[in-house]
Design an enzyme around this catalytic site. Structure first.
Site, PDB file in Angstrom:
ATOM      1  CB  THR A 100      -0.891   0.054   1.262  1.00  0.00           C
ATOM      2  OG1 THR A 100      -0.023   0.147   2.386  1.00  0.00           O
ATOM      3  CG2 THR A 100      -1.760  -1.172   1.388  1.00  0.00           C
ATOM      4  CD  GLU A 122      -4.970  -2.914   2.660  1.00  0.00           C
ATOM      5  OE1 GLU A 122      -5.380  -2.436   1.590  1.00  0.00           O
ATOM      6  OE2 GLU A 122      -4.268  -2.276   3.454  1.00  0.00           O
ATOM      7  CE  LYS A 140     -11.868  13.290  13.435  1.00  0.00           C
ATOM      8  NZ  LYS A 140     -10.691  13.406  12.590  1.00  0.00           N
ATOM      9  CD1 TRP A 181     -16.368  13.516  12.503  1.00  0.00           C
ATOM     10  CD2 TRP A 181     -17.201  11.601  11.705  1.00  0.00           C
ATOM     11  NE1 TRP A 181     -15.782  12.489  13.189  1.00  0.00           N
ATOM     12  CE2 TRP A 181     -16.267  11.305  12.721  1.00  0.00           C
ATOM     13  CE3 TRP A 181     -17.847  10.554  11.042  1.00  0.00           C
ATOM     14  CZ2 TRP A 181     -15.978   9.993  13.099  1.00  0.00           C
ATOM     15  CZ3 TRP A 181     -17.558   9.256  11.416  1.00  0.00           C
ATOM     16  CH2 TRP A 181     -16.636   8.983  12.436  1.00  0.00           C
TER      17      TRP A 181
HETATM   18  P1  ADP Z   1      -3.278   3.278  -1.292  1.00  0.00           P
HETATM   19  O1  ADP Z   1      -3.857   3.209   0.101  1.00  0.00           O
HETATM   20  O2  ADP Z   1      -2.019   2.570  -1.460  1.00  0.00           O
HETATM   21  O3  ADP Z   1      -3.367   4.626  -1.912  1.00  0.00           O
HETATM   22  P2  ADP Z   1      -5.464   1.670  -2.205  1.00  0.00           P
HETATM   23  O4  ADP Z   1      -5.903   1.585  -3.588  1.00  0.00           O
HETATM   24  O5  ADP Z   1      -5.308   0.419  -1.459  1.00  0.00           O
HETATM   25  O6  ADP Z   1      -4.148   2.445  -2.276  1.00  0.00           O
HETATM   26  O7  ADP Z   1      -6.425   2.654  -1.450  1.00  0.00           O
HETATM   27  C1  ADP Z   1      -7.660   2.215  -0.951  1.00  0.00           C
HETATM   28  C2  ADP Z   1      -8.448   3.395  -0.469  1.00  0.00           C
HETATM   29  O8  ADP Z   1      -8.905   4.192  -1.574  1.00  0.00           O
HETATM   30  C3  ADP Z   1      -9.706   3.046   0.257  1.00  0.00           C
HETATM   31  O9  ADP Z   1      -9.444   2.689   1.591  1.00  0.00           O
HETATM   32  C4  ADP Z   1     -10.519   4.342   0.132  1.00  0.00           C
HETATM   33  O10 ADP Z   1     -10.122   5.289   1.101  1.00  0.00           O
HETATM   34  C5  ADP Z   1     -10.125   4.853  -1.227  1.00  0.00           C
HETATM   35  N1  ADP Z   1     -11.170   4.531  -2.215  1.00  0.00           N
HETATM   36  C6  ADP Z   1     -11.204   3.506  -3.074  1.00  0.00           C
HETATM   37  N2  ADP Z   1     -12.321   3.537  -3.827  1.00  0.00           N
HETATM   38  C7  ADP Z   1     -13.043   4.614  -3.431  1.00  0.00           C
HETATM   39  C8  ADP Z   1     -14.308   5.185  -3.797  1.00  0.00           C
HETATM   40  N3  ADP Z   1     -15.049   4.686  -4.771  1.00  0.00           N
HETATM   41  N4  ADP Z   1     -14.711   6.292  -3.138  1.00  0.00           N
HETATM   42  C9  ADP Z   1     -13.961   6.830  -2.147  1.00  0.00           C
HETATM   43  N5  ADP Z   1     -12.765   6.351  -1.772  1.00  0.00           N
HETATM   44  C10 ADP Z   1     -12.312   5.247  -2.379  1.00  0.00           C
END
Ligand code: ADP
Length: 542
Positions: free
Chosen positions: A184, A329, A440, A445
């Site tokens: 990640t 993940e 916040k 929120w």
């Molecule tokens: P990294 O954390 O390495 O940038 P990831 O692709 O694993 O890459 O990131 C996953 C995160 O991306 C999710 O936990 C979420 O916060 C965000 N995410 C993914 N898809 C969406 C979506 N459709 N809308 C909002 N956030 C999203």
């Protein structure tokens, strides 16, 4: 127990390329490599060259369980390497070249990569980190000839595979053995390595091919606009083989013009990628007056897709957007196909569903909890932290002892996704924010994502980011940062007026600033950490 009397066949990544190789010699794989040359190949050739890669890896002494890295764009060679590495039981470690060099070196060392495949474009990265890497024995440069390089132990890919004999058959591995490793991006602390087993890849690939997943099937021509170094290209390189779909790999030129040209030339029907890519594609289509008639569906995710983007794609170009959510993940965790009931609703209701981040798909169970760890109702309004579990969700991280990202419950262990979301009775999720980005204000929120989506609908706003900054009275208040169309002057009142109907009045940003460019992370997300740092001395207007 009376056991089922099925055959004992392991779920292996090699079975995907075997299937495509047997049946899809007539199905094209079209790739642009880093020299800009277009290669037309097919699944049978990809299969046979993957076996050459496997033979060459074995000749180098690569064994089951060894990690092999790639720092590469989306092209046919990277695809061959995907299957060659995993097929013999070594582990495909895709490295994101957009990370900082220091982080890349850290990742390569942490993974203990033995060999790294590197695109000529990324040679400068390899050259800079080579002296810091402790495990890499050789660098295989993905091209025909070896460019001039300071790297010792570098070979050109085509010569390297030419010299060794292909393996005859893939070994039969245990389906629980590791197949891929992806870190990640580590916006908080060091990157975390997610290891997927063969079984997990095959299962998530199946889910990707279902109608409620990405609906990848053999009638499609797919443009892979997700980098193959980002969450295994959302499993699409595997799903295209499982289904025998035509695959178009765009190489280094990810400009809107190049993507549109390939959609037109290769009669692309489906594509997937992060919202920023599609925002630039739409802008290009509008400016150039061209069209993409073959394209009928897009999976957009990785970050929140603004509703205005989805509406324009559907209304002006006839492209249905499936809004998906997922993470390294688990790859895909939700998808946006309408249920039969939603199909019958009016367009406005459908659009509000589309703006959500898809519905729970079979295989990734989702749940929301509050601060006390109690389950939050699926009422579509109460937010909670999103948890996930399932056969292809990471159960822990590679080589990480201190794991605060999984929580045990009475019914098993769940992954804490770090996202705050709401969920409704049909399984639709709406991502309120990443827990660390939520604003916040006075103990309540504010969703930075909703503010951004509303702002992108304002006149002349191309991209928007909302961050929480310290405020004497409220703790934090939102600052809106926008990128404007060329030639457009910032009119903060106009932007705020156009956001007003979409959010609660107390959510309205206390300040609006225009910038030339909004910073993005290595995976294409708005870099909120960098923005909070950039504007830390911002003074709220009176
Ligand atoms: P990294 O954390 O390495 O940038 P990831 O692709 O694993 O890459 O990131 C996953 C995160 O991306 C999710 O936990 C979420 O916060 C965000 N995410 C993914 N898809 C969406 C979506 N459709 N809308 C909002 N956030 C999203």
């Amino acid at each position: 127990m009376l056991r089922g009397l099925n055959m004992d066949r392991q779920l292996l990544v090699s079975s995907l390329i075997d299937y495509a190789g047997r049946n899809h010699s007539a199905t094209e794989v079209v790739a642009t490599d880093s020299t800009g040359r277009v290669h037309r190949t097919n699944w049978t050739q990809v299969h046979s060259r993957a076996r050459q890669v496997a033979g060459a890896l074995k000749a180098e002494g690569i064994e089951q369980g060894d990690r092999v890295g790639t720092i590469a764009w989306n092209d046919h060679r990277h695809l061959e390497v995907y299957y060659g590495i995993t097929g013999i039981g070594s582990i495909l470690h895709t490295v994101n070249p957009r990370l900082r060099e220091q982080q890349i070196a850290w990742i390569v060392n942490h993974a203990e990569d033995q060999i790294v495949f590197v695109d000529p474009d990324f040679l400068p990265i390899a050259e800079k980190i080579a002296s810091e890497t402790t495990s890499v024995r050789s660098w295989v440069v993905l091209g025909e000839e070896l460019p001039t390089t300071s790297l010792r132990n570098a070979v050109a890919y085509e010569e390297w595979i030419e010299e060794s004999s292909p393996i005859d058959e893939w070994p039969i591995l245990d389906e629980w053995s590791a197949a891929t490793l992806c870190y990640t991006s580590g916006t908080t602390g060091n990157p975390k390595g997610v290891i997927q087993s063969h079984r997990s890849i095959v299962l998530q690939t199946w889910a990707t091919c279902t109608g409620d997943g990405h609906d990848v099937n053999s009638s499609q021509s797919i443009l892979l606009a997700v980098p193959m170094f980002h969450v295994n290209g959302w499993a699409i390189p595997f799903a295209a083989a499982m289904s025998g779909a035509k695959l178009v790999l765009p190489g280094p030129d990810m400009s809107a013009e190049a993507l549109v040209r390939q959609i037109q030339d290769e009669r692309v029907t489906f594509s997937a990628g992060v919202p920023t890519i599609w925002l630039s594609v739409v802008q290009y289509l509008q400016e150039s007056g061209t069209d993409v008639p073959s394209l009928n569906r897009l999976a957009v995710g990785g970050a929140a897709a603004p509703r205005s983007l989805m509406d324009t794609l559907e209304d002006d170009y006839g492209v249905f957007v499936s809004h998906v959510w997922g993470m390294t993940e688990m790859t895909q965790g939700s998808a946006g196909r309408f249920t039969h009931r939603v199909e019958g609703l009016d367009r406005e209701e459908q659009r509000s569903r589309q703006a959500m981040a898809g519905r729970e798909i079979y295989g990734v169970e989702l749940r929301l909890i509050d601060e006390n760890g109690d389950e939050v109702q699926r009422d579509g309004t109460t937010p909670g932290e999103l948890l996930a579990r399932g056969p292809w969700v990471a159960g822990s991280y590679f080589g990480l002892d201190d794991d605060s990202t999984h929580i045990p419950a009475l019914d098993g262990v769940w992954l804490r996704t770090g996202d705050v979301a709401t969920m409704d009775r049909e399984g639709y999720i709406s991502i309120v924010d990443r827990a660390k980005d939520v604003i916040k204000s006075g103990g309540e929120w504010i969703s930075s994502i909703e503010l951004e989506n509303a702002a992108v609908g304002a006149p002349g706003v191309v991209e928007a980011a909302a961050v929480g900054l310290p405020h004497d009275r409220w703790g934090e208040r939102p600052l809106l940062i926008v990128v404007l169309e060329p030639g457009k002057e910032l009119d903060a009142d106009e932007v705020l007026e156009s956001i007003k109907p979409h959010v609660a009045s107390w959510w309205l940003p206390n300040g609006v600033v225009a910038v030339e460019e909004i910073p993005h992370t290595g995976t294409g997300k708005i870099d909120k950490k960098a923005l909070r740092e950039q504007f830390k001395d911002f003074e709220w207007p009176e």
